[in-house]
Design a protein around this motif. Sequence first.
Motif, PDB file in Angstrom:
ATOM      1  N   GLU A   1      38.397  38.743  57.384  1.00 43.17           N
ATOM      2  CA  GLU A   1      36.989  38.960  56.535  1.00 43.17           C
ATOM      3  C   GLU A   1      37.365  39.254  54.958  1.00 43.17           C
ATOM      4  O   GLU A   1      36.653  38.776  53.979  1.00 43.17           O
ATOM      5  N   THR A   2      38.488  40.034  54.684  1.00 40.41           N
ATOM      6  CA  THR A   2      38.657  40.395  53.525  1.00 40.41           C
ATOM      7  C   THR A   2      39.322  39.167  52.515  1.00 40.41           C
ATOM      8  O   THR A   2      38.816  38.990  51.503  1.00 40.41           O
TER       9      THR A   2
ATOM     10  N   THR B   1      45.450  37.685  48.204  1.00 41.91           N
ATOM     11  CA  THR B   1      45.978  36.737  49.190  1.00 41.91           C
ATOM     12  C   THR B   1      46.867  37.632  50.199  1.00 41.91           C
ATOM     13  O   THR B   1      47.345  37.196  51.224  1.00 41.91           O
ATOM     14  N   LEU B   2      47.393  38.898  49.922  1.00 45.69           N
ATOM     15  CA  LEU B   2      48.018  39.793  50.901  1.00 45.69           C
ATOM     16  C   LEU B   2      46.782  39.829  52.271  1.00 45.69           C
ATOM     17  O   LEU B   2      47.656  40.271  53.303  1.00 45.69           O
ATOM     18  N   GLY B   3      45.612  39.752  51.989  1.00 47.98           N
ATOM     19  CA  GLY B   3      44.870  39.769  53.199  1.00 47.98           C
ATOM     20  C   GLY B   3      44.830  38.611  54.082  1.00 47.98           C
ATOM     21  O   GLY B   3      44.569  38.784  55.411  1.00 47.98           O
ATOM     22  N   ALA B   4      45.833  37.428  53.660  1.00 47.35           N
ATOM     23  CA  ALA B   4      46.059  36.557  54.641  1.00 47.35           C
ATOM     24  C   ALA B   4      47.114  37.011  55.755  1.00 47.35           C
ATOM     25  O   ALA B   4      47.161  36.080  56.919  1.00 47.35           O
ATOM     26  N   LEU B   5      47.813  37.888  55.453  1.00 49.35           N
ATOM     27  CA  LEU B   5      48.778  38.483  56.301  1.00 49.35           C
ATOM     28  C   LEU B   5      48.265  39.109  57.813  1.00 49.35           C
ATOM     29  O   LEU B   5      48.781  39.275  58.571  1.00 49.35           O
TER      30      LEU B   5
ATOM     31  N   LEU C   1      46.724  47.642  59.625  1.00 50.55           N
ATOM     32  CA  LEU C   1      47.009  48.863  58.951  1.00 50.55           C
ATOM     33  C   LEU C   1      46.418  49.014  57.645  1.00 50.55           C
ATOM     34  O   LEU C   1      46.610  48.208  56.692  1.00 50.55           O
ATOM     35  N   GLU C   2      45.599  50.191  57.494  1.00 50.13           N
ATOM     36  CA  GLU C   2      44.960  50.245  56.208  1.00 50.13           C
ATOM     37  C   GLU C   2      44.863  51.715  55.702  1.00 50.13           C
ATOM     38  O   GLU C   2      44.221  52.551  56.131  1.00 50.13           O
ATOM     39  N   PHE C   3      45.816  51.864  54.608  1.00 53.12           N
ATOM     40  CA  PHE C   3      46.054  53.078  53.800  1.00 53.12           C
ATOM     41  C   PHE C   3      46.603  52.792  52.428  1.00 53.12           C
ATOM     42  O   PHE C   3      47.207  51.737  52.317  1.00 53.12           O
ATOM     43  N   PRO C   4      46.530  53.504  51.483  1.00 55.99           N
ATOM     44  CA  PRO C   4      46.809  53.249  50.153  1.00 55.99           C
ATOM     45  C   PRO C   4      48.506  52.703  50.187  1.00 55.99           C
ATOM     46  O   PRO C   4      49.260  53.153  50.409  1.00 55.99           O
ATOM     47  N   GLY C   5      48.505  51.448  49.595  1.00 55.77           N
ATOM     48  CA  GLY C   5      49.723  50.605  49.495  1.00 55.77           C
ATOM     49  C   GLY C   5      50.039  49.653  50.515  1.00 55.77           C
ATOM     50  O   GLY C   5      50.641  48.914  50.432  1.00 55.77           O
TER      51      GLY C   5
END
Length: 409
Positions: free
Chosen positions: A49-50, A142-146, A150-154
């Motif tokens: 979605e992102t 485009t990192l969202g395509a990976l 996992l979601e936290f800062p960095g």
Amino acid sequence: MFERAHSQLGPVFWCDFGFGHDTLIVLGEAGMEVFRSKATNSSHLAQLETFLGKSMLVVDGPDHKRMRGASGHAFTPAGLRRAKVGDIIGETVARRLGEWQGRERVPVVVDTRTIALEVIFRVMGVEVDDLQAWSKWYGEYTLGALNLPLEFPGTPLWRAKRARRWLDERIRKMITTARSKDDHDSLVGAMVHGRDDQGAGMSEAELIDNLLILGFAGHETTASTMAWSMIHLAHHPEYWDQLREQATALDGVPRDFKVLAERVPIAVGIFRESLRLYPPVAQDTRLVHAPFEIAGYRVSPGSTVGTSLMLLSRSPDLYEQPERWLPERWVDRERKPTPVENCQFGGGAHFCLGYHMALLEGTMFLVQAARTLAAWGVRPAPAGAMPKPRFLPLVQPPRKAELRLEKAR
């Protein structure tokens, strides 16, 4: 990996991509049925979605038809002419290639990406002075395509969401501007005011999602193929000589692809052959939503099925000496490429909307490069061994790949 699996398991096998993403891979021409069948759709991509939002890459059925119908006219050859896309490509390529003058080595991957990025952003109405910021945030987006959960800062997902907020705000302003100016001719304006056959257009959220993907697909994929083309030309001077001879016989660089294909056919062959060997999207998948049969196997609803576009593009059943770069495959043909030969652009209802723009930009770039370097009395030469592709998030040459510019013989 797919080649090894094929040799050990045959053309149909399951592949575990991690995080519960089990996919039935079907190789060869049979795999194209993944795109053609009405029993499959792209709804599984909603998990990205992102990155993809609710763009036309994710939806199917009436919503996809509506978005495609509202956008399609902007990407036809006539729509590209109305938006003066050829002029934007020509001016950008000529100016950027001019920066190569006097240099012994050029970072071809970086520079083709810069060219393609500027072209698509100028087509979208982004000011040239803002390109550095847009490039930075697009790279993060485009990192969202990976598709790492996992979601936290960095983490990639956290960075992608942060970039998405920056991009959304600016694209929303572009949409507002196109509406206030009653702009129907630019590419963004044509999408904003576009309607399908029933008079339905896209919502603001849908426009943002689709324009985001347009910006990504409009530069990353074309840039990669332009870079591969120049790298191969450096290693194959005989094709450079053909390109230089045909390109310098022109009074200028045509802005129309049909004219380019007639006057400089080797340029089209070079671009298509590089695209064949290195399809930017190496594999594609669909979700099965109804009983589905493929390659003699019956697949249950809920399964993910995919195919390797790279292996299909290199199939010995379709091409002689498939691993060799032979641009003449595409020259002096009496027919258009078949859907299988165009598989690098996808297939079925989701066939690439930017097909005509990619061919126009890639061919214009090669013609302009040949004319520019010939005028300086130089030619591209290898700066090392032929680089190996990297595969994530797209099939691309290594970012550090370079060309040498040497005195023409």
